[in-house]
Enzyme design. Sequence first.
Site, PDB file in Angstrom:
ATOM      1  N   ASP A  18      62.204  12.433  62.140  1.00  0.00           N
ATOM      2  CA  ASP A  18      62.422  11.033  61.335  1.00  0.00           C
ATOM      3  C   ASP A  18      61.506  11.236  59.895  1.00  0.00           C
ATOM      4  O   ASP A  18      61.909  10.970  58.904  1.00  0.00           O
ATOM      5  CB  ASP A  18      62.170   9.860  61.994  1.00  0.00           C
ATOM      6  N   GLY A  20      61.324  13.697  58.263  1.00  0.00           N
ATOM      7  CA  GLY A  20      61.851  14.866  57.360  1.00  0.00           C
ATOM      8  C   GLY A  20      61.167  16.106  57.592  1.00  0.00           C
ATOM      9  O   GLY A  20      61.382  16.918  56.687  1.00  0.00           O
ATOM     10  N   ASP A  82      55.874  24.916  65.457  1.00  0.00           N
ATOM     11  CA  ASP A  82      56.770  23.576  65.183  1.00  0.00           C
ATOM     12  C   ASP A  82      56.538  22.870  66.583  1.00  0.00           C
ATOM     13  O   ASP A  82      57.534  23.140  67.393  1.00  0.00           O
ATOM     14  CB  ASP A  82      58.003  24.159  64.950  1.00  0.00           C
ATOM     15  N   LEU A 433      43.289  17.114 111.637  1.00  0.00           N
ATOM     16  CA  LEU A 433      43.508  15.535 111.441  1.00  0.00           C
ATOM     17  C   LEU A 433      42.525  14.637 112.215  1.00  0.00           C
ATOM     18  O   LEU A 433      41.900  15.215 112.968  1.00  0.00           O
ATOM     19  CB  LEU A 433      45.103  15.244 112.107  1.00  0.00           C
ATOM     20  N   GLY A 437      40.320  16.129 117.337  1.00  0.00           N
ATOM     21  CA  GLY A 437      39.035  16.700 118.259  1.00  0.00           C
ATOM     22  C   GLY A 437      38.142  17.606 117.962  1.00  0.00           C
ATOM     23  O   GLY A 437      37.232  18.454 118.599  1.00  0.00           O
ATOM     24  N   SER A 506      38.634  17.475 106.044  1.00  0.00           N
ATOM     25  CA  SER A 506      38.782  18.197 104.848  1.00  0.00           C
ATOM     26  C   SER A 506      40.346  18.791 104.272  1.00  0.00           C
ATOM     27  O   SER A 506      40.676  19.791 104.713  1.00  0.00           O
ATOM     28  CB  SER A 506      37.923  19.579 104.825  1.00  0.00           C
TER      29      SER A 506
END
Lengths: 593, 299
Positions: A18, A20, A82, A433, A437, A506
């Site tokens: 816009d 130019g 550009d 997880l 254990g 972790s």
Amino acid sequence: MPAAARSSLRFITCGSVDDGKSTLLGRLLVETGSASQAELARCGGDLARLLDALEAEREQGITIDLAHRFFASPRRSFIVADAPGHEQYTRNLVTGASNAELALVLVDARHGILPQTRRHSFLCRLLGVRAFVLVVSKMDLVGWDQSAFDRIVADYREVVPEFTAIPVSGRSGDNVARPSDQMPWYRGPTVLDHLDAADPATAEADSAPFRLPVQSVTRGGVRGLCGLVASGAVRPGDSLRVMPAGTSARVARILLGDATLEQAEAGQSVSIELTEPVDCARGDVLVAAEGAQVADQFEGTIIWLSGEELTPGRQYELKLAGQSALVTILPPKHEIDVNTFDRLPAKTLRMNGIGVAHFWTDHPIVFAPYRDCRELGGFIVIDRISNETVGAGLIHFALRRSENLSPQPPRLSREARAALKGQRPRLVWFTGLSGAGKSTIANLVEAKLYARGCHSFLLDGENIRLGLSRDLGFTDADRAENIRRVGETAKLMLDAGLIVLAAFISPFRAERRMVRALVGEEAFVEVFVHAPLEEAARRDPKGLYAKARAGRLPNFTGIDSPYEPPEHPELVIDTLEISAEDAAEEIVRFLGL
Amino acid sequence: MVLTHLQRLEAEAIHILREAAAEADRPVMLYSAGKDSSVLLHLARKAFAPAPPPFPLLHVDTSWKFREMYALRDRVAAAAGMELIVHRNPEAQARGINPFEHGSALHTRLWKTDGLKQALDTHRFDVAIAGARRDEEGVRAKERIFSLRSRGHRWDPRQQRPELWRVYNLRKGEGESIRAFPLSNWTELDVWRYVEAEGVEVCSLYFAAPRPTVERNGTILVADDDRLPLFPGESLRQRFVRFRTLGCYPLSGAIESRARSVPEILAEMGATRLPERHGRLIDRDGTAAMERKKREGYF
């Protein structure tokens, strides 16, 4: 003009369609005869369309990206970055500006300075562009009015202190490549004249000290240190230092291909032979006098370029000239709002975010402040899992020069301390997880080690989260920082000669890799304590899964935070298959005890 | 002293070549016997002198190149002291793929695109250096200097790494490879000016000479051997022609010209502004032809 005298200029264009910008670039191509007849025919006289492949790209679903354009005047060749001013503006603009000597900033005469004008100009200055051209476009649409131009020039002075301002009309070509009849009040150069004559004084000016990052060493009888001169100049006989070692040496010859040169200067790729056979390899830097420093702790600007936000505390790869190191970035001191330039508090950086932060590398690197030398002060940040370039950095200064740190009197070694205990220090890292254990097995292992007369220590959530990491929560960044602290603690204990057991969920590979790198491959034993999510949730010894599923425990691994299982653990314990007792026995056997 | 445009381009290309060689496990340079290849090879010899460049040359052949291109290829590879690997897609060879019966698109895909992928996979090359330039075609204006290709050599325009300063990220995962383009910022004019300034040997087909030709669909074809079938009403005619770009001879359009030296070529280029690849028939297979070919693994 013969090729021997043709100079070049690399510049970046800022502004949107816009403003130019495309019309101006198209005009420059046409007026210099750089556009082909086919291209001219294709754009049907609409100059904006000549270069503005954006429309076509959007239609084809191709990413809008930094594009490179080429044109030439009789005296000079131009390479234009550009950068489209759209969503990805920071990433594109920063990339284009990093190699630009000059910025051409487009402003629509009707609209004046817009937030994006300020933003683009700020980014260019940040990246070290010193020469600015303010092109006030569409002067035909304001009736060639001098006061409109003067107003914009005055406004822009608050954005950039020094610049050249030119009023133009891209559509009619006034002041683009030929002087305007419409604006007799303007006596300055046309855009093309200015680009032809501009001599951007960059930081890498003639007065800068000689610096050459070594890319490689030639074979074949001649030991040539190959690289591109980052700044300054050098002649045979000059004294240089090879950093980071600091060894002194003298230049014997400068070669380019088969030719011997009398001098090498900034921008030239050469091969340098030294009179003394000093140690030198890729990543080293040849410098004159005070051309570079060596350090491992820094303050600098970090620009984040990835959709995945910065994780402070995580180890990334840093690449600077020919050097690679692991880098840890701390939470930013502040983030910079690129529209208002305000400093905002920040814990991390998202895509296109810019902040100032402290960071450290795993070994000292050779550098110069970015404002003194782009080549030795600018680095990229690479994610070690995805291999993507996720950020860029500009070094401001070293927090402490590591040469002041290193010469410590030799202390007792890890080996010496371990020998006294008659054991090999190891870090056994239990990951898995919650409820898999880990702690149960780790406690059994420790009891067995104790029975065998081994000196050990167990680190787990119980003794770390309640003390050392009391200030941390469970966001990705906090988890990473927690693991970093555990890793550093374990390293000290290894140095003390202990066998360390660490039981932590972790969840991220990157952090586990960080610890592995920190303590050393030979000392690290990764044990994946595996239980399927459903089994772990069924066990739920602390009632955490129930809470998490009820939404009362955010960021819980396995529920709303991911777990990345190890790819190459030293041991896998399948808790559905064997008992905790057998698992502990297997681990002790693996340790050779 | 300020460096000239050509000096800067040369220094940049040498820097890129050295980075590629330093960080690649098994680098290779693609060589096509065209002018860009000639310049690239010249730069590689300069970059690693006095030793030969630390990588082999790979020519992905189609069996349809001009005879002069084969002769030049063998001569310069020997002069540079480099290993030359010539790969011809065995499938294309067995099925006798040619541009006349199978069309330019299939011919190019089998011999060049598939042939290139086969050669890179067979030799496990991880970084392939080539002479493509950003000014050649619209899509290439956005190409990186070091461009990552996924497994199967596909190019994803959305997954391009930002390239800041002269720091290049050559990290890659299992099965991925990298294409390196040291001539990214060169234009066709720059290539010719460099050829002139450095006295680089280029294929003689770039210079005008009387050659046996036939005009077909507005394109002048040169009959390089007796495999060019003539249609009814066609006959070979001697014309003074040269090439701006070289590929398979049945797919390379010549231009009428009297330019017999590099200065004359430069003078002629000042007068004509047709895009360079205009003579490449394979680029006319569709508007998004280049984008598609690139995604599939074509250079």
